[in-house]
Design an enzyme around this catalytic site. Structure first.
Site, PDB file in Angstrom:
ATOM      1  CG  HIS A  48      -9.761  17.827 -30.833  1.00  0.00           C
ATOM      2  ND1 HIS A  48      -9.363  16.988 -29.820  1.00  0.00           N
ATOM      3  CD2 HIS A  48      -9.417  17.198 -31.979  1.00  0.00           C
ATOM      4  CE1 HIS A  48      -8.795  15.919 -30.334  1.00  0.00           C
ATOM      5  NE2 HIS A  48      -8.814  16.027 -31.639  1.00  0.00           N
TER       6      HIS A  48
HETATM    7  C1  T46 Z   1      -7.738  13.184 -33.026  1.00  0.00           C
HETATM    8  C2  T46 Z   1      -8.306  12.005 -32.306  1.00  0.00           C
HETATM    9  C3  T46 Z   1      -8.880  10.983 -33.244  1.00  0.00           C
HETATM   10  C4  T46 Z   1       0.984  13.414 -28.282  1.00  0.00           C
HETATM   11  O1  T46 Z   1       1.920  13.704 -27.514  1.00  0.00           O
HETATM   12  N1  T46 Z   1       1.235  13.125 -29.587  1.00  0.00           N
HETATM   13  C5  T46 Z   1       0.244  12.793 -30.457  1.00  0.00           C
HETATM   14  O2  T46 Z   1       0.542  12.509 -31.637  1.00  0.00           O
HETATM   15  C6  T46 Z   1      -1.102  12.778 -29.989  1.00  0.00           C
HETATM   16  C7  T46 Z   1      -2.229  12.446 -30.934  1.00  0.00           C
HETATM   17  C8  T46 Z   1      -1.329  13.076 -28.667  1.00  0.00           C
HETATM   18  N2  T46 Z   1      -0.302  13.372 -27.825  1.00  0.00           N
HETATM   19  C9  T46 Z   1      -0.592  13.638 -26.427  1.00  0.00           C
HETATM   20  C10 T46 Z   1      -1.365  14.924 -26.152  1.00  0.00           C
HETATM   21  C11 T46 Z   1      -2.162  14.580 -24.904  1.00  0.00           C
HETATM   22  O3  T46 Z   1      -1.373  14.835 -23.770  1.00  0.00           O
HETATM   23  O4  T46 Z   1      -1.415  12.571 -25.924  1.00  0.00           O
HETATM   24  C12 T46 Z   1      -2.370  13.054 -24.996  1.00  0.00           C
HETATM   25  C13 T46 Z   1      -3.784  12.675 -25.428  1.00  0.00           C
HETATM   26  O5  T46 Z   1      -4.101  13.364 -26.652  1.00  0.00           O
HETATM   27  P1  T46 Z   1      -5.584  13.935 -26.961  1.00  0.00           P
HETATM   28  O6  T46 Z   1      -6.193  14.399 -25.696  1.00  0.00           O
HETATM   29  O7  T46 Z   1      -5.464  14.910 -28.064  1.00  0.00           O
HETATM   30  O8  T46 Z   1      -6.343  12.599 -27.446  1.00  0.00           O
HETATM   31  P2  T46 Z   1      -7.751  12.479 -28.138  1.00  0.00           P
HETATM   32  O9  T46 Z   1      -8.094  11.028 -28.112  1.00  0.00           O
HETATM   33  O10 T46 Z   1      -8.739  13.425 -27.566  1.00  0.00           O
HETATM   34  O11 T46 Z   1      -7.521  12.931 -29.674  1.00  0.00           O
HETATM   35  C14 T46 Z   1      -6.654  12.210 -30.529  1.00  0.00           C
HETATM   36  C15 T46 Z   1      -5.824  13.166 -31.397  1.00  0.00           C
HETATM   37  O12 T46 Z   1      -5.135  14.088 -30.546  1.00  0.00           O
HETATM   38  C16 T46 Z   1      -6.670  13.964 -32.363  1.00  0.00           C
HETATM   39  O13 T46 Z   1      -5.836  14.583 -33.316  1.00  0.00           O
HETATM   40  O14 T46 Z   1      -8.254  13.584 -34.059  1.00  0.00           O
HETATM   41  O15 T46 Z   1      -7.401  11.369 -31.402  1.00  0.00           O
END
Ligand code: T46
Length: 142
Positions: A50
């Protein structure tokens, strides 16, 4: 690449170990509003996929190693994070994917904004349009 850079963080040696300190708006080029970390990632999993409209972040792999693929509409780069003294700045309007997490890898992320699901762009097509619009003439220079 626009809005992406890798920096060496200063390591303080002594007392039989090492210490790295980061300071908001000094070592880190923005005010840190949020800190999160990613760990215990299953073998072969790819995360991220993303971009963000507004969010700026610095990624530090504090244990183990991983790779980050950053993309703009004109460039793709794969960056290895394998040391706690490397900080990878990824600004807004950059597509990111994290992969090849080693066993025990811990990715610490310092973020410029509070968590906001509306700041995410999950479709690559939508991202391309957004980035071309955002960077505008910067792409024409290349
Ligand atoms: C990015 C890369 C490097 C939260 O509730 N709070 C938060 O601050 C974050 C970051 C995530 N979440 C929840 C949302 C999802 O249910 O944690 C779960 C996993 O998040 P996500 O699928 O977005 O994780 P990544 O590893 O794909 O991405 C993350 C960050 O979201 C993103 O901003 O740049 O790490």
């Amino acid at each position: 690449m626009e809005n992406v850079f890798l920096t060496d963080l200063k390591v303080h040696f002594g007392k039989g170990g090492k210490l790295v300190a980061v300071e908001s708006k000094k070592t880190i080029p923005f005010a840190i509003k949020r800190i999160y970390y990613i760990y215990d990632v299953e073998f072969g999993r790819r995360r991220g996929l993303h971009s963000h409209k507004k969010l700026n972040q610095v990624l530090i792999c504090v244990n183990g190693s991983l790779k980050v693929c950053v993309k703009s509409p004109t460039e793709t780069k794969d960056i290895v994070l394998d040391s706690p003294n490397k900080g990878l700045f990824i600004g807004n309007a950059v597509w990111r994917e994290m992969y090849d997490f080693s066993e025990g890898a811990v990715l610490l992320v310092l973020a410029s904004e509070f968590y906001d699901p509306d700041d995410y762009i999950h479709s690559y097509d939508q991202y391309e349009k957004y980035a071309i619009d955002y960077f505008g003439n910067n792409y024409n220079r290349k």
